[in-house]
Design a protein around this motif. Structure first.
Motif, PDB file in Angstrom:
ATOM      1  N   ARG A 222       0.823  -1.209   0.000  1.00  0.00           N
ATOM      2  CA  ARG A 222       0.000   0.000   0.000  1.00  0.00           C
ATOM      3  C   ARG A 222       0.856   1.257   0.000  1.00  0.00           C
ATOM      4  O   ARG A 222       0.431   2.310  -0.459  1.00  0.00           O
ATOM      5  N   ASP A 223       2.061   1.171   0.575  1.00  0.00           N
ATOM      6  CA  ASP A 223       2.949   2.322   0.629  1.00  0.00           C
ATOM      7  C   ASP A 223       4.383   1.826   0.806  1.00  0.00           C
ATOM      8  O   ASP A 223       4.621   0.643   1.021  1.00  0.00           O
ATOM      9  N   ILE A 224       5.337   2.743   0.672  1.00  0.00           N
ATOM     10  CA  ILE A 224       6.740   2.453   0.958  1.00  0.00           C
ATOM     11  C   ILE A 224       7.177   3.431   2.040  1.00  0.00           C
ATOM     12  O   ILE A 224       7.097   4.647   1.860  1.00  0.00           O
ATOM     13  N   SER A 243       0.740  -1.796   4.838  1.00  0.00           N
ATOM     14  CA  SER A 243       0.539  -3.221   4.553  1.00  0.00           C
ATOM     15  C   SER A 243       1.084  -4.122   5.647  1.00  0.00           C
ATOM     16  O   SER A 243       0.823  -5.325   5.643  1.00  0.00           O
ATOM     17  N   ARG A 244       1.867  -3.551   6.567  1.00  0.00           N
ATOM     18  CA  ARG A 244       2.534  -4.335   7.615  1.00  0.00           C
ATOM     19  C   ARG A 244       3.312  -5.496   7.014  1.00  0.00           C
ATOM     20  O   ARG A 244       3.175  -6.652   7.420  1.00  0.00           O
ATOM     21  N   ILE A 259       7.783 -11.157   4.606  1.00  0.00           N
ATOM     22  CA  ILE A 259       7.210 -11.586   5.876  1.00  0.00           C
ATOM     23  C   ILE A 259       6.175 -10.557   6.310  1.00  0.00           C
ATOM     24  O   ILE A 259       6.283  -9.370   6.009  1.00  0.00           O
ATOM     25  N   SER A 260       5.186 -11.046   7.035  1.00  0.00           N
ATOM     26  CA  SER A 260       4.179 -10.168   7.617  1.00  0.00           C
ATOM     27  C   SER A 260       4.691  -9.625   8.947  1.00  0.00           C
ATOM     28  O   SER A 260       5.399 -10.316   9.693  1.00  0.00           O
ATOM     29  N   LEU A 261       4.343  -8.378   9.234  1.00  0.00           N
ATOM     30  CA  LEU A 261       4.707  -7.756  10.508  1.00  0.00           C
ATOM     31  C   LEU A 261       3.512  -7.731  11.458  1.00  0.00           C
ATOM     32  O   LEU A 261       3.484  -6.962  12.419  1.00  0.00           O
ATOM     33  N   ALA A 262       2.546  -8.598  11.201  1.00  0.00           N
ATOM     34  CA  ALA A 262       1.375  -8.705  12.060  1.00  0.00           C
ATOM     35  C   ALA A 262       1.704  -9.542  13.289  1.00  0.00           C
ATOM     36  O   ALA A 262       2.630 -10.367  13.277  1.00  0.00           O
ATOM     37  N   GLY A 263       0.955  -9.337  14.362  1.00  0.00           N
ATOM     38  CA  GLY A 263       1.162 -10.110  15.573  1.00  0.00           C
ATOM     39  C   GLY A 263       0.964 -11.596  15.339  1.00  0.00           C
ATOM     40  O   GLY A 263       0.081 -12.007  14.583  1.00  0.00           O
TER      41      GLY A 263
END
Length: 311
Positions: A222-224, A243-244, A259-263
């Motif tokens: 979604r962004d950088i 986008s995490r 990789i996702s930066l979500a919990g």
């Protein structure tokens, strides 16, 4: 002629289904879930030899997470870079313009006031001991050298380069990385439109080249918010706050791993909200800062290793 009217309960269920379908389609489009699934499936087919030739983000786990950087609670950290000369990190604050030197554990070593800067968003170590700062509002890239006694910098005293995009507003350049192999700066435009760019950048006395877009049509972000370059592989890390996600791209700007930066993912007990800076050190460890003042470290180690907790 009679008109059929659905019973109230059936109409309610129909409307709920329409709303859920619309929300699902929006999520797929907005968060690029289809692209994530495609590249996740692609990652499963990558062999060990190919993984060894890349950064390979799925192998990383959080070993320090959410540590507050003391004394910066009222600031908004953005951008991050590693200095091999000092084995320290540098970040910038946009709320009160400062350049801040950190240890590899996220402890403040010194603060340098940035006078005349409007909104510093990115910082990067270049060749020859030079540092560069991107000011999103001024649309400039500024370079300089630090000494052990430097405690303030004046914008008007420093070499600056106009990055263009005069109408970008608050959607300009935020990411910056140094590609020493090709003597160029890599730049990430936040959005509107989102994109990666290359700027040839020779020695101190030379003139910067022409800003050129890098073909990167498959960035499912979604962004950088930040960039980092890995000289060992020639690949770059692209960080996205909205986008995490942390994405690895090759020299052509094509995704390699993510990789996702979500919990709950990659050892993270809680998601990284507002991730604004990423860098790698000489050992390949990954560092991330998020607004307002949180610090993270990711390292390649067995997934079963428990993450350290901030004090």
């Amino acid at each position: 002629m009679s008109i059929w009217i659905a019973p109230r309960g059936r109409l309610y269920r129909l409307l709920l289904l329409v709303v859920l379908l619309a929300a699902g389609l929006f999520s797929v489009s907005y968060l690029h879930w289809d692209d994530r699934l495609f590249y996740w499936a692609k990652e499963q087919r990558v062999g060990a030899a190919e993984q060894a030739q890349s950064i390979w983000l799925p192998g990383y786990r959080a070993v320090l997470q959410g540590k507050p950087v003391q004394g910066l609670e009222d600031d908004e950290l953005s951008g991050l870079t590693y200095s091999a000369e000092t084995n320290t990190l540098f970040t910038v604050s946009g709320k009160r313009p400062q350049l801040i030197e950190l240890t590899l554990k996220g402890e403040v070593m010194r603060r340098i006031d940035l006078h005349g800067f409007a909104n510093p968003e990115g910082v990067e170590m270049l060749s020859g001991g030079r540092l560069a700062i991107i000011d999103e509002r001024k649309r400039t890239l500024t370079t300089f050298k630090l000494s052990a006694l430097t405690h303030s910098l004046e914008f008007t005293d420093l070499a600056s380069y106009d990055l263009g995009f005069a109408d970008a507003g608050n959607k300009g350049f935020e990411g910056i990385a140094w590609d020493g192999r090709n003597e160029r700066v890599l730049l990430g435009k936040e959005r509107g439109p989102l994109g990666l760019f290359s700027l040839p950048f020779p020695g101190e006395e030379g003139a910067a080249g022409t800003l050129q877009p890098i073909a990167s049509g498959h960035l499912f972000l979604r962004d950088i918010s930040s960039l980092s370059y890995d000289a060992r592989t020639g690949h770059a890390l692209v960080l996205s706050d909205e986008s995490r996600l942390l994405l690895e791209v090759d020299e052509q700007g094509e995704p390699v791993s993510f990789i996702s930066l979500a919990g709950g993912m990659n050892g993270l007990q809680r998601g990284i909200a507002q991730a604004e800076g990423v860098t790698m050190d000489a050992a390949g460890n990954i560092y991330i800062v998020s607004e307002p003042n949180l610090f993270y470290v990711l390292r390649k180690e067995p997934a079963s290793a428990p993450p350290a907790q901030a004090d």
